[in-house]
Scaffold this motif. Structure first.
Motif, PDB file in Angstrom:
ATOM      1  N   GLN A  54       0.867  -1.176   0.000  1.00 13.48           N
ATOM      2  CA  GLN A  54       0.000   0.000   0.000  1.00 13.48           C
ATOM      3  C   GLN A  54       0.904   1.227   0.000  1.00 13.48           C
ATOM      4  OE1 GLN A  54      -2.630  -0.444   3.313  1.00 13.48           O
ATOM      5  NE2 GLN A  54      -3.794  -2.077   2.335  1.00 13.48           N
ATOM      6  N   THR A  55       1.217   1.696  -1.175  1.00 17.79           N
ATOM      7  CA  THR A  55       2.243   2.725  -1.342  1.00 17.79           C
ATOM      8  C   THR A  55       1.860   4.037  -0.678  1.00 17.79           C
ATOM      9  OG1 THR A  55       2.731   1.703  -3.465  1.00 17.79           O
ATOM     10  CG2 THR A  55       3.681   3.857  -3.051  1.00 17.79           C
ATOM     11  N   MET A  56       0.640   4.480  -0.888  1.00 19.59           N
ATOM     12  CA  MET A  56       0.223   5.772  -0.332  1.00 19.59           C
ATOM     13  C   MET A  56       0.262   5.752   1.195  1.00 19.59           C
ATOM     14  SD  MET A  56      -0.519   8.517  -1.709  1.00 19.59           S
ATOM     15  CE  MET A  56      -0.964  10.097  -1.141  1.00 19.59           C
ATOM     16  N   MET A  57      -0.224   4.684   1.774  1.00 22.27           N
ATOM     17  CA  MET A  57      -0.189   4.570   3.236  1.00 22.27           C
ATOM     18  C   MET A  57       1.235   4.396   3.752  1.00 22.27           C
ATOM     19  SD  MET A  57      -3.039   5.179   4.309  1.00 22.27           S
ATOM     20  CE  MET A  57      -4.756   4.944   4.401  1.00 22.27           C
ATOM     21  N   SER A  58       2.103   3.797   2.952  1.00 19.18           N
ATOM     22  CA  SER A  58       3.511   3.675   3.342  1.00 19.18           C
ATOM     23  C   SER A  58       4.160   5.056   3.415  1.00 19.18           C
ATOM     24  CB  SER A  58       4.276   2.805   2.354  1.00 19.18           C
ATOM     25  OG  SER A  58       3.799   1.503   2.365  1.00 19.18           O
ATOM     26  N   TYR A  59       3.859   5.902   2.430  1.00 14.84           N
ATOM     27  CA  TYR A  59       4.386   7.269   2.457  1.00 14.84           C
ATOM     28  C   TYR A  59       3.878   8.029   3.679  1.00 14.84           C
ATOM     29  CZ  TYR A  59       5.867   6.633  -2.401  1.00 14.84           C
ATOM     30  OH  TYR A  59       6.467   6.195  -3.547  1.00 14.84           O
ATOM     31  N   SER A  60       2.605   7.866   3.978  1.00 13.96           N
ATOM     32  CA  SER A  60       2.018   8.566   5.125  1.00 13.96           C
ATOM     33  C   SER A  60       2.634   8.084   6.439  1.00 13.96           C
ATOM     34  CB  SER A  60       0.516   8.355   5.135  1.00 13.96           C
ATOM     35  OG  SER A  60      -0.054   8.917   6.277  1.00 13.96           O
ATOM     36  N   MET A  88       3.387  18.180  17.681  1.00 11.79           N
ATOM     37  CA  MET A  88       2.823  16.845  17.478  1.00 11.79           C
ATOM     38  C   MET A  88       1.370  16.931  17.045  1.00 11.79           C
ATOM     39  SD  MET A  88       4.245  14.279  20.450  1.00 11.79           S
ATOM     40  CE  MET A  88       2.605  13.839  20.829  1.00 11.79           C
ATOM     41  N   LEU A  89       0.612  17.774  17.703  1.00 10.04           N
ATOM     42  CA  LEU A  89      -0.802  17.917  17.391  1.00 10.04           C
ATOM     43  C   LEU A  89      -1.008  18.394  15.958  1.00 10.04           C
ATOM     44  CD1 LEU A  89      -3.745  17.933  18.463  1.00 10.04           C
ATOM     45  CD2 LEU A  89      -3.370  20.320  19.034  1.00 10.04           C
ATOM     46  N   VAL A  90      -0.277  19.411  15.542  1.00  6.94           N
ATOM     47  CA  VAL A  90      -0.454  19.987  14.210  1.00  6.94           C
ATOM     48  C   VAL A  90      -0.008  19.021  13.116  1.00  6.94           C
ATOM     49  CG1 VAL A  90       0.374  21.809  12.680  1.00  6.94           C
ATOM     50  CG2 VAL A  90      -0.360  22.374  14.982  1.00  6.94           C
ATOM     51  N   VAL A  91       1.168  18.443  13.258  1.00  4.15           N
ATOM     52  CA  VAL A  91       1.719  17.579  12.204  1.00  4.15           C
ATOM     53  C   VAL A  91       0.885  16.312  12.039  1.00  4.15           C
ATOM     54  CG1 VAL A  91       3.696  16.144  11.595  1.00  4.15           C
ATOM     55  CG2 VAL A  91       4.043  18.476  12.369  1.00  4.15           C
ATOM     56  N   CYS A  94      -2.643  17.109  10.532  1.00  2.40           N
ATOM     57  CA  CYS A  94      -2.566  17.381   9.088  1.00  2.40           C
ATOM     58  C   CYS A  94      -2.333  16.097   8.304  1.00  2.40           C
ATOM     59  CB  CYS A  94      -1.477  18.398   8.793  1.00  2.40           C
ATOM     60  SG  CYS A  94      -1.859  20.047   9.362  1.00  2.40           S
ATOM     61  N   SER A  95      -1.483  15.236   8.801  1.00  9.66           N
ATOM     62  CA  SER A  95      -1.210  13.973   8.115  1.00  9.66           C
ATOM     63  C   SER A  95      -2.446  13.084   8.084  1.00  9.66           C
ATOM     64  CB  SER A  95      -0.063  13.255   8.807  1.00  9.66           C
ATOM     65  OG  SER A  95       0.188  12.030   8.198  1.00  9.66           O
ATOM     66  N   ASN A  96      -3.160  13.013   9.196  1.00  8.73           N
ATOM     67  CA  ASN A  96      -4.372  12.197   9.230  1.00  8.73           C
ATOM     68  C   ASN A  96      -5.476  12.792   8.366  1.00  8.73           C
ATOM     69  OD1 ASN A  96      -3.404  10.129  10.857  1.00  8.73           O
ATOM     70  ND2 ASN A  96      -3.841  11.264  12.716  1.00  8.73           N
ATOM     71  N   LEU A  97      -5.593  14.109   8.326  1.00  5.59           N
ATOM     72  CA  LEU A  97      -6.580  14.737   7.449  1.00  5.59           C
ATOM     73  C   LEU A  97      -6.257  14.457   5.984  1.00  5.59           C
ATOM     74  CD1 LEU A  97      -7.313  18.168   9.164  1.00  5.59           C
ATOM     75  CD2 LEU A  97      -8.822  16.194   8.959  1.00  5.59           C
ATOM     76  N   PHE A  98      -4.984  14.435   5.647  1.00  7.09           N
ATOM     77  CA  PHE A  98      -4.577  14.086   4.286  1.00  7.09           C
ATOM     78  C   PHE A  98      -4.974  12.649   3.968  1.00  7.09           C
ATOM     79  CE2 PHE A  98      -1.348  12.315   1.420  1.00  7.09           C
ATOM     80  CZ  PHE A  98      -1.606  13.089   0.294  1.00  7.09           C
ATOM     81  N   ASP A  99      -4.783  11.739   4.916  1.00 12.30           N
ATOM     82  CA  ASP A  99      -5.186  10.342   4.714  1.00 12.30           C
ATOM     83  C   ASP A  99      -6.700  10.224   4.505  1.00 12.30           C
ATOM     84  OD1 ASP A  99      -2.614   9.479   4.929  1.00 12.30           O
ATOM     85  OD2 ASP A  99      -2.798   8.852   7.036  1.00 12.30           O
ATOM     86  N   VAL A 100      -7.453  10.956   5.302  1.00  9.02           N
ATOM     87  CA  VAL A 100      -8.912  10.931   5.167  1.00  9.02           C
ATOM     88  C   VAL A 100      -9.329  11.520   3.821  1.00  9.02           C
ATOM     89  CG1 VAL A 100     -11.060  11.903   6.085  1.00  9.02           C
ATOM     90  CG2 VAL A 100      -9.386  10.917   7.630  1.00  9.02           C
TER      91      VAL A 100
END
Length: 114
Positions: A54-60, A88-91, A94-100
């Motif tokens: 799962q390439t996209m999730m690997s990058y995340s 920690m909260l911001v990064v 943002c990463s989880n919102l990108f995944d969603v």
């Protein structure tokens, strides 16, 4: 703070200062061990999604692991728990919102995995 810990410091005793309150020391200790647990969990997650191709999730997961390592080193170099917890909260948010955002798109699953 009168003393400054080195960049290669991994000890909690080296970053504690006599001017810090007991509550601040407890917060730094909690962040220290929490970040270690997060690094172990993200390493296992990265290995799992990489094996499943799962390439996209690997990058995340790799991005989150890299950010966690950088934040951990910043905590052990300069123990300002306010800035560490906010970073920690911001990064991670943002990463989880990108995944969603990626997962809510109308994209074929095969496209995300390759």
């Amino acid at each position: 703070m009168s003393k400054k810990a080195g960049i290669f410091n991994f000890s909690l005793n080296a970053i504690f200062d006599e001017e810090q309150s007991i509550l601040d020391r407890a917060r730094i200790t909690l962040l220290y061990y929490g970040l270690l647990i997060i690094m172990v969990a993200l390493t296992l997650l990265l290995a799992n999604v990489y094996v499943q191709h799962q390439t996209m999730m690997s990058y995340s997961a790799a991005f989150q692991l890299l950010c966690t390592i950088v934040i951990f080193k910043y905590l052990t170099y300069n123990p300002r728990w306010h800035s560490v917890s906010q970073a920690m909260l911001v990064v991670m948010t943002c990463s989880n919102l990108f995944d969603v955002y990626i997962s809510l798109q109308d994209v074929n699953v095969v496209t995300i995995q390759t």
